[in-house]
Design an enzyme around this catalytic site. Sequence first.
Site, mmCIF file in Angstrom:
data_model
loop_
_atom_site.group_PDB
_atom_site.id
_atom_site.type_symbol
_atom_site.label_atom_id
_atom_site.label_comp_id
_atom_site.label_asym_id
_atom_site.label_seq_id
_atom_site.Cartn_x
_atom_site.Cartn_y
_atom_site.Cartn_z
ATOM 1 N N ARG A 134 0.959 -1.143 0.095
ATOM 2 C CA ARG A 134 0.106 0.156 -0.315
ATOM 3 C C ARG A 134 0.851 1.193 -0.078
ATOM 4 N NH1 ARG A 134 -2.917 -3.978 1.676
ATOM 5 N NH2 ARG A 134 -0.850 -4.654 2.515
ATOM 6 N N THR A 135 1.839 1.282 0.867
ATOM 7 C CA THR A 135 2.597 2.691 0.990
ATOM 8 C C THR A 135 3.304 2.991 -0.176
ATOM 9 O OG1 THR A 135 2.530 2.107 3.408
ATOM 10 C CG2 THR A 135 3.907 3.997 2.690
ATOM 11 N N HIS A 151 4.949 5.781 11.650
ATOM 12 C CA HIS A 151 4.550 5.647 10.384
ATOM 13 C C HIS A 151 3.499 6.788 10.283
ATOM 14 C CE1 HIS A 151 3.204 4.103 6.397
ATOM 15 N NE2 HIS A 151 2.993 2.820 6.629
ATOM 16 N N ARG A 211 11.268 3.990 3.715
ATOM 17 C CA ARG A 211 11.074 2.806 4.562
ATOM 18 C C ARG A 211 12.189 2.241 4.741
ATOM 19 N NH1 ARG A 211 5.620 -1.084 4.589
ATOM 20 N NH2 ARG A 211 4.978 0.831 5.140
ATOM 21 N N LYS A 253 27.661 -3.949 -2.637
ATOM 22 C CA LYS A 253 29.323 -3.986 -2.803
ATOM 23 C C LYS A 253 29.730 -3.013 -1.473
ATOM 24 C CE LYS A 253 28.586 -2.155 -7.345
ATOM 25 N NZ LYS A 253 28.680 -1.172 -8.211
HETATM 26 N N1 CP Z 1 -0.170 -0.059 5.964
HETATM 27 C C1 CP Z 1 1.021 -0.275 5.150
HETATM 28 O O1 CP Z 1 2.166 0.265 5.749
HETATM 29 O O2 CP Z 1 0.922 -1.451 4.372
HETATM 30 P P1 CP Z 1 2.208 -1.752 3.639
HETATM 31 O O3 CP Z 1 3.092 -2.458 4.415
HETATM 32 O O4 CP Z 1 1.661 -2.568 2.363
HETATM 33 O O5 CP Z 1 2.664 -0.355 2.833
#
Ligand code: CP
Length: 324
Positions: A60-61, A139, A111, A90
Site C-alpha cells: 500500500r504505502t 508511520h 521505509r 558492494k
Molecule cells: N499499511 C501499510 O503500511 O501497508 P504496506 O506495508 O503494504 O505498505
Amino acid sequence: MFLYSFKMHNLISMQDIKKKDAEEIFHRAKFMENVCNFKAGYDKWNGKILVNLFFEPSTRTRMSFEIAMLRLKGRVSNFAEKLSLTSLEKGENLTDTIRTIDSYCDILVIRSPKAGTAKYASEIAEHPIINAGDGSNQHPTQALLDIYTIKKLKGKISGLNIALIGDLKFGRTVHSLLYGLAMFNASITLISPNDLRMPSFIIDGVKNINKNENIRIKEIYDKDKDINKTIKEGNFDVIYLTRIQKERFADIEEYEDVKDTYKITKSIISDNTIVMHPLPRLNEIDREIDNTKNAAYFAQAKNGVPVRMAIIDYLMENFYKDRK
Ligand code: CP
C-alpha cells in the site's frame, strides 16, 4: 484555493505535526479526491521526480505514493526491486546512497527496518523526506490517512470512543496514530497482550505534548481477559486492529504465544462501529465483516492516495517557497 502554509518540509513523526498542519493536509486531501476522480485538474508538480527508497516490503504505502505522484503529474523512480542489485550489496553505506539519490530527485520517501532512518535522511538531504515507516517507531502518513478516514466516516474525531487493539509495542502505525488521535481529542482505549503494551514513553510523550488538554487514554492489557466482552461492552465508535508484528520478535516462541490473541467477529461489534486496519491483516478480522458497512479498511487504503497527494503537495510547496 488552500487555507495557509507552514514551513514543514519533512514528515518524519507525528510528534512534529501541529494540528494546523494536519488540518491543512486534510483540506488538500479533499481537493485531491476530486483530482483522482477527474473532477479537478492539478499539474503543479508536472515533471518533478519522487523516489521511493524502500528497504522493507510494502504494498500500500509504496504503491499509493507512486500513484499519488503520478496523479500529481509528477514522475516516480523506485529504488531497485532487489537490494542485491544496488551498490549497498558492494558495501556502500546508507549516507552515500541517500546523498546520491537526493541529488537525482525532488522528494524522497523512505521505509527502513531501523528506527530513526528517515530523521537521519532529513538531516543530510536537501529535498523533502517522508517517513514511510521506520522500524517499530513511526508511520506518520498512515496515521494521517487513518484520521482522515475516521473524519470522513464519522464526521469528527473529538469525543469519539476509539479502541487500538493488538501489537501496540511494535506496531508503528498505532504509535503515530495515538499522537494524532490525542491531538484531535479522541477518547482512547489501548487493548493488547501484557507483553505488547503501548510503550510508556509514547503515552508519556502524548500526554506531555497535550498537557493543557484533558487526554483520555485507558489501558487493558490482560491477555486472558474476556476480550469479546470488553469489546461488546465498550460500544466503540472505531475499532483499530493491528497485526502482531512477527518480524520484530527476537524470540519466535513469544510470537507463537500471542499471535492469535484477537479476532474481531461481526457478533461482538455494534452496528455503528467501524473496523479499521492498516493492512496487511492475518486473522485479526473475520472476513464476514468485509462486506458489511462496519468494514472501513479498504476505504482506508483507498484514502492513502489523496492523503499522500496532499502530503507531497504541502511539503513541496513549503520547500520551494522557502528556497526562493
Ligand atoms: N499499511 C501499510 O503500511 O501497508 P504496506 O506495508 O503494504 O505498505
